[in-house]
Scaffold this motif. Structure first.
Motif, PDB file in Angstrom:
ATOM      1  N   ASN A 173     -10.072   6.113 -17.078  1.00 22.36           N
ATOM      2  CA  ASN A 173     -11.155   6.251 -16.108  1.00 22.36           C
ATOM      3  C   ASN A 173     -11.264   4.931 -15.357  1.00 22.36           C
ATOM      4  O   ASN A 173     -11.469   3.887 -15.964  1.00 22.36           O
ATOM      5  CB  ASN A 173     -12.457   6.563 -16.844  1.00 22.36           C
ATOM      6  CG  ASN A 173     -13.666   6.568 -15.937  1.00 22.36           C
ATOM      7  OD1 ASN A 173     -13.538   6.612 -14.718  1.00 22.36           O
ATOM      8  ND2 ASN A 173     -14.834   6.529 -16.515  1.00 22.36           N
ATOM      9  N   CYS A 225     -13.222  13.974 -15.987  1.00 22.96           N
ATOM     10  CA  CYS A 225     -13.579  12.764 -15.239  1.00 22.96           C
ATOM     11  C   CYS A 225     -13.848  13.058 -13.765  1.00 22.96           C
ATOM     12  O   CYS A 225     -13.245  13.935 -13.160  1.00 22.96           O
ATOM     13  CB  CYS A 225     -12.442  11.758 -15.356  1.00 22.96           C
ATOM     14  SG  CYS A 225     -12.926  10.080 -14.885  1.00 22.96           S
ATOM     15  N   HIS A 233      -9.422   8.401 -11.586  1.00 17.60           N
ATOM     16  CA  HIS A 233      -8.847   8.380 -12.927  1.00 17.60           C
ATOM     17  C   HIS A 233      -7.359   8.680 -12.854  1.00 17.60           C
ATOM     18  O   HIS A 233      -6.829   9.030 -11.804  1.00 17.60           O
ATOM     19  CB  HIS A 233      -9.538   9.417 -13.813  1.00 17.60           C
ATOM     20  CG  HIS A 233      -9.383  10.808 -13.292  1.00 17.60           C
ATOM     21  ND1 HIS A 233     -10.205  11.322 -12.319  1.00 17.60           N
ATOM     22  CD2 HIS A 233      -8.484  11.777 -13.578  1.00 17.60           C
ATOM     23  CE1 HIS A 233      -9.827  12.551 -12.033  1.00 17.60           C
ATOM     24  NE2 HIS A 233      -8.776  12.855 -12.782  1.00 17.60           N
TER      25      HIS A 233
END
Length: 142
Positions: A117, A75, A79
């Protein structure tokens, strides 16, 4: 007993057909993996790929680690990831001057890693794979 030309009765086993063997899937989380070596392999994979898009990169990372029977979460930027076994920060080169930082988290299958996320959710921003369930932007690995 059935003859070769006779169809089996629904719900009855067919003794003529060989038994199908299911593959043995390893889920033992005690397997030793050298995560340092695993991340070095990642560096080598993407060094020589010219014009690799960010989406190709995130999906390539996921495919690479899923093939090794690992749960993976990658990510950029905002996150949270809990209960992972290894983390690596990778700077993806966008051009000669700019790069984009990704965090890559790994865990053995069977380890209950949870990742969320908080970004836009596009393929160029994040990726995930392994054994998991998804609710909105949260991935719960099994």
């Amino acid at each position: 007993m059935h003859s070769k030309n006779q169809k089996p009765i629904p719900g009855e086993t067919n003794p003529i057909q060989p038994n199908l063997v299911q593959p043995n899937v390893q889920t033992d989380i005690s397997i030793d993996i050298d995560f340092g070596k695993v991340f070095t392999e990642l560096e080598n994979i993407f060094k020589g790929i010219p014009n690799c898009s960010q989406s190709e990169f995130t999906q390539g990372v996921v495919n690479h680690y899923v093939a090794q029977n690992l749960n993976v979460f990658i990510c950029h930027p905002v996150h949270k990831c809990d209960n992972y076994e290894a983390k690596h920060h990778y700077e993806f080169k966008i051009n000669l001057i700019q790069s984009k930082g990704y965090d890559i988290y790994l865990a053995h299958r069977g380890k209950p890693m949870v990742a969320t996320n908080f970004g836009d959710g596009g393929e160029s921003q994040w990726g995930y794979g392994g054994i998991f369930s998804r609710e909105h932007q949260t991935i719960k690995y099994e």
